[in-house]
Scaffold this motif. Structure first.
Motif, PDB file in Angstrom:
ATOM      1  N   ASP A 160      57.491  39.995  66.241  1.00 32.87           N
ATOM      2  CA  ASP A 160      56.186  40.562  65.927  1.00 32.87           C
ATOM      3  C   ASP A 160      56.343  41.702  64.922  1.00 32.87           C
ATOM      4  O   ASP A 160      57.242  42.546  65.042  1.00 32.87           O
ATOM      5  CB  ASP A 160      55.528  41.079  67.206  1.00 32.87           C
ATOM      6  CG  ASP A 160      54.190  41.732  66.939  1.00 32.87           C
ATOM      7  OD1 ASP A 160      53.203  41.006  66.740  1.00 32.87           O
ATOM      8  OD2 ASP A 160      54.153  42.984  66.894  1.00 32.87           O
ATOM      9  N   LEU A 164      54.629  44.479  64.249  1.00 36.24           N
ATOM     10  CA  LEU A 164      54.537  45.845  64.780  1.00 36.24           C
ATOM     11  C   LEU A 164      55.716  46.171  65.678  1.00 36.24           C
ATOM     12  O   LEU A 164      56.161  47.339  65.733  1.00 36.24           O
ATOM     13  CB  LEU A 164      53.224  46.025  65.529  1.00 36.24           C
ATOM     14  CG  LEU A 164      51.945  45.874  64.695  1.00 36.24           C
ATOM     15  CD1 LEU A 164      50.715  46.171  65.548  1.00 36.24           C
ATOM     16  CD2 LEU A 164      51.981  46.775  63.473  1.00 36.24           C
ATOM     17  N   ARG A 184      58.541  47.171  63.424  1.00 36.96           N
ATOM     18  CA  ARG A 184      58.335  48.575  63.022  1.00 36.96           C
ATOM     19  C   ARG A 184      58.691  49.533  64.151  1.00 36.96           C
ATOM     20  O   ARG A 184      59.397  50.528  63.951  1.00 36.96           O
ATOM     21  CB  ARG A 184      56.872  48.776  62.620  1.00 36.96           C
ATOM     22  CG  ARG A 184      56.517  50.202  62.208  1.00 36.96           C
ATOM     23  CD  ARG A 184      55.033  50.461  62.385  1.00 36.96           C
ATOM     24  NE  ARG A 184      54.637  50.372  63.793  1.00 36.96           N
ATOM     25  CZ  ARG A 184      53.368  50.302  64.209  1.00 36.96           C
ATOM     26  NH1 ARG A 184      52.390  50.265  63.323  1.00 36.96           N
ATOM     27  NH2 ARG A 184      53.089  50.243  65.509  1.00 36.96           N
ATOM     28  N   ARG A 205      53.899  43.850  54.095  1.00 34.19           N
ATOM     29  CA  ARG A 205      52.830  43.066  54.715  1.00 34.19           C
ATOM     30  C   ARG A 205      51.697  43.972  55.221  1.00 34.19           C
ATOM     31  O   ARG A 205      50.578  43.502  55.439  1.00 34.19           O
ATOM     32  CB  ARG A 205      53.388  42.235  55.864  1.00 34.19           C
ATOM     33  CG  ARG A 205      54.353  41.137  55.407  1.00 34.19           C
ATOM     34  CD  ARG A 205      55.085  40.497  56.583  1.00 34.19           C
ATOM     35  NE  ARG A 205      54.163  39.935  57.578  1.00 34.19           N
ATOM     36  CZ  ARG A 205      54.569  39.433  58.745  1.00 34.19           C
ATOM     37  NH1 ARG A 205      55.869  39.443  59.062  1.00 34.19           N
ATOM     38  NH2 ARG A 205      53.688  38.929  59.596  1.00 34.19           N
ATOM     39  N   LEU A 206      51.999  45.258  55.421  1.00 30.73           N
ATOM     40  CA  LEU A 206      50.982  46.205  55.866  1.00 30.73           C
ATOM     41  C   LEU A 206      50.685  47.271  54.823  1.00 30.73           C
ATOM     42  O   LEU A 206      49.529  47.683  54.670  1.00 30.73           O
ATOM     43  CB  LEU A 206      51.431  46.895  57.164  1.00 30.73           C
ATOM     44  CG  LEU A 206      51.484  46.065  58.446  1.00 30.73           C
ATOM     45  CD1 LEU A 206      52.027  46.902  59.592  1.00 30.73           C
ATOM     46  CD2 LEU A 206      50.112  45.514  58.792  1.00 30.73           C
ATOM     47  N   GLY A 260      50.538  51.993  59.894  1.00 31.58           N
ATOM     48  CA  GLY A 260      49.827  51.235  60.912  1.00 31.58           C
ATOM     49  C   GLY A 260      49.185  49.979  60.341  1.00 31.58           C
ATOM     50  O   GLY A 260      49.457  49.584  59.208  1.00 31.58           O
ATOM     51  N   ARG A 261      48.310  49.395  61.115  1.00 37.02           N
ATOM     52  CA  ARG A 261      47.677  48.132  60.725  1.00 37.02           C
ATOM     53  C   ARG A 261      46.900  48.256  59.411  1.00 37.02           C
ATOM     54  O   ARG A 261      46.780  47.287  58.662  1.00 37.02           O
ATOM     55  CB  ARG A 261      46.728  47.665  61.832  1.00 37.02           C
ATOM     56  CG  ARG A 261      47.421  47.290  63.139  1.00 37.02           C
ATOM     57  CD  ARG A 261      46.394  46.852  64.172  1.00 37.02           C
ATOM     58  NE  ARG A 261      46.986  46.614  65.473  1.00 37.02           N
ATOM     59  CZ  ARG A 261      47.534  45.467  65.857  1.00 37.02           C
ATOM     60  NH1 ARG A 261      47.546  44.451  65.011  1.00 37.02           N
ATOM     61  NH2 ARG A 261      48.040  45.328  67.067  1.00 37.02           N
ATOM     62  N   ARG A 262      46.344  49.430  59.152  1.00 38.88           N
ATOM     63  CA  ARG A 262      45.538  49.615  57.946  1.00 38.88           C
ATOM     64  C   ARG A 262      46.375  50.038  56.739  1.00 38.88           C
ATOM     65  O   ARG A 262      45.822  50.342  55.682  1.00 38.88           O
ATOM     66  CB  ARG A 262      44.438  50.639  58.212  1.00 38.88           C
ATOM     67  CG  ARG A 262      43.457  50.207  59.287  1.00 38.88           C
ATOM     68  CD  ARG A 262      42.378  51.241  59.491  1.00 38.88           C
ATOM     69  NE  ARG A 262      41.438  50.836  60.532  1.00 38.88           N
ATOM     70  CZ  ARG A 262      40.398  51.575  60.922  1.00 38.88           C
ATOM     71  NH1 ARG A 262      40.172  52.752  60.369  1.00 38.88           N
ATOM     72  NH2 ARG A 262      39.579  51.120  61.864  1.00 38.88           N
ATOM     73  N   LEU A 320      51.439  56.204  59.922  1.00 40.13           N
ATOM     74  CA  LEU A 320      51.247  56.070  61.362  1.00 40.13           C
ATOM     75  C   LEU A 320      51.087  57.453  61.992  1.00 40.13           C
ATOM     76  O   LEU A 320      51.871  58.371  61.724  1.00 40.13           O
ATOM     77  CB  LEU A 320      52.457  55.356  61.975  1.00 40.13           C
ATOM     78  CG  LEU A 320      52.300  54.759  63.368  1.00 40.13           C
ATOM     79  CD1 LEU A 320      51.200  53.710  63.394  1.00 40.13           C
ATOM     80  CD2 LEU A 320      53.618  54.155  63.822  1.00 40.13           C
ATOM     81  N   ARG A 349      52.791  53.696  71.494  1.00 38.64           N
ATOM     82  CA  ARG A 349      53.637  52.510  71.335  1.00 38.64           C
ATOM     83  C   ARG A 349      54.938  52.658  72.118  1.00 38.64           C
ATOM     84  O   ARG A 349      55.438  51.691  72.713  1.00 38.64           O
ATOM     85  CB  ARG A 349      53.934  52.276  69.856  1.00 38.64           C
ATOM     86  CG  ARG A 349      52.732  51.927  69.007  1.00 38.64           C
ATOM     87  CD  ARG A 349      52.140  50.567  69.312  1.00 38.64           C
ATOM     88  NE  ARG A 349      53.043  49.464  68.975  1.00 38.64           N
ATOM     89  CZ  ARG A 349      52.713  48.188  69.016  1.00 38.64           C
ATOM     90  NH1 ARG A 349      51.498  47.833  69.426  1.00 38.64           N
ATOM     91  NH2 ARG A 349      53.576  47.243  68.688  1.00 38.64           N
TER      92      ARG A 349
END
Length: 307
Positions: free
Chosen positions: A132, A134, A137, A202-203, A214-216, A220, A228
């Motif tokens: 995965d 995340l 990371r 990819r992020l 982070g996702r955006r 982070l 996390r």
């Protein structure tokens, strides 16, 4: 002195802490909260007292009230330190003749030792494997915490510009009071960071400088890193709530147990005083003194035989 003048003096003091003494925003925010408590308590005195009206007996009464309200010894000591520093500054400005906080001490508190994972628990936490994005990371983040003993804010502030240093087995961070230090990065952490960097695009957009995003695609945040890590600990059925400072402490404890090199651990943690390292590594003073006596050249020197 009016309430507006009170507030203006506090702002000037906080600006000096941030700009001249270069304290971190987190530390300045803590001073601001402590001084807001002082202003509130001052407002309860009769009339419209200025800062100069505060007397030692007022400070002691304030401390007693805060303690009765549940504020612990450590927090009270920090609050008094903030008040003391502020009054020292007011004295330099010529606004007060004496420091009413001098000589006032917080209630004694038992010294709480930070918790550490055992080596087996640390391996359990870090041996989890996942494809995965995340999780890849997160693995790099957790390995860096444990490998290098970084503080949470230090790790979150890392930029991609640090990657050449990490590839060479070290990382440069700015700790408290913007003090620069260089700490080693182990092979497991280097491999985990490399795995993350291969997936980071990819992020992260091309112009994003933060190493961990982070996702955006933005840097982070501290709270997300904490959550996390807590999640990973729960998934691995670890017995204690795992947080970043626990990994920092585990790093210090395990390196010291293996090497016995107290000074090296102090340097890697960025502690100004060896006393901080003493508490941080669960060592009592007698053991510290033994390590010091074995390490210091003059301590090792045998006395000359009597003539």
């Amino acid at each position: 002195m009016s309430a507006a003048e009170h507030a203006a003096a506090v702002r000037r003091y906080l600006d000096e802490l941030a700009q001249q003494r270069r304290l971190s925003p987190h530390t300045v925010s803590g001073y601001q909260r402590d001084l807001a408590v002082l202003a509130r308590l001052l407002g309860e005195l009769p009339g419209e007292p200025g800062f100069a009206a505060l007397q030692p007996q007022h400070v002691r009464r304030f401390v007693g009230r805060l303690h009765a309200d549940g504020l612990g010894g450590r927090s009270l000591a920090r609050t008094l330190s903030a008040w003391r520093g502020f009054y020292r500054w007011l004295g330099r400005q010529g606004d007060v003749q004496r420091n009413p906080v001098d000589g006032v001490r917080a209630p004694k508190r038992p010294q709480a030792l930070p918790k550490a994972l055992s080596p087996d628990e640390a391996h359990c936490l870090l041996d989890a494997q996942s494809d995965d994005l995340l999780e890849i990371r997160d693995q790099a983040i957790f390995e860096l915490f444990y490998s290098s003993g970084l503080r949470l804010a230090e790790l979150a502030a890392l930029d991609v510009s640090c990657l050449p240093d990490i590839a060479d087995g070290e990382v440069r961070v700015r700790g408290k009071r913007s003090k620069l230090r260089i700490v080693p990065v182990g092979s497991k952490a280097r491999a985990a960071v490399t795995a993350w960097v291969e997936q980071r695009s990819r992020l992260a957009p091309a112009d994003e400088q933060a190493l961990f995003v982070g996702r955006r695609g933005q840097r982070l945040g501290l709270r997300m890193i904490q959550l996390r890590l807590q999640r990973r600990g729960l998934l691995q059925d670890l017995p204690a709530h795992v947080h970043p400072h626990m990994l920092r402490h585990s790093f210090a404890s395990h390196v010291l147990q293996s090497s016995g090199d107290l000074r090296a651990v102090q340097e890697m943690l960025g502690h100004a005083s060896i006393a901080s390292t003493q508490v941080y590594t669960h060592l009592d003073f007698q053991h510290l003194a033994k390590v010091y006596d074995q390490a210091h050249p003059r301590a090792r020197r045998k006395p000359e035989p009597a003539s």
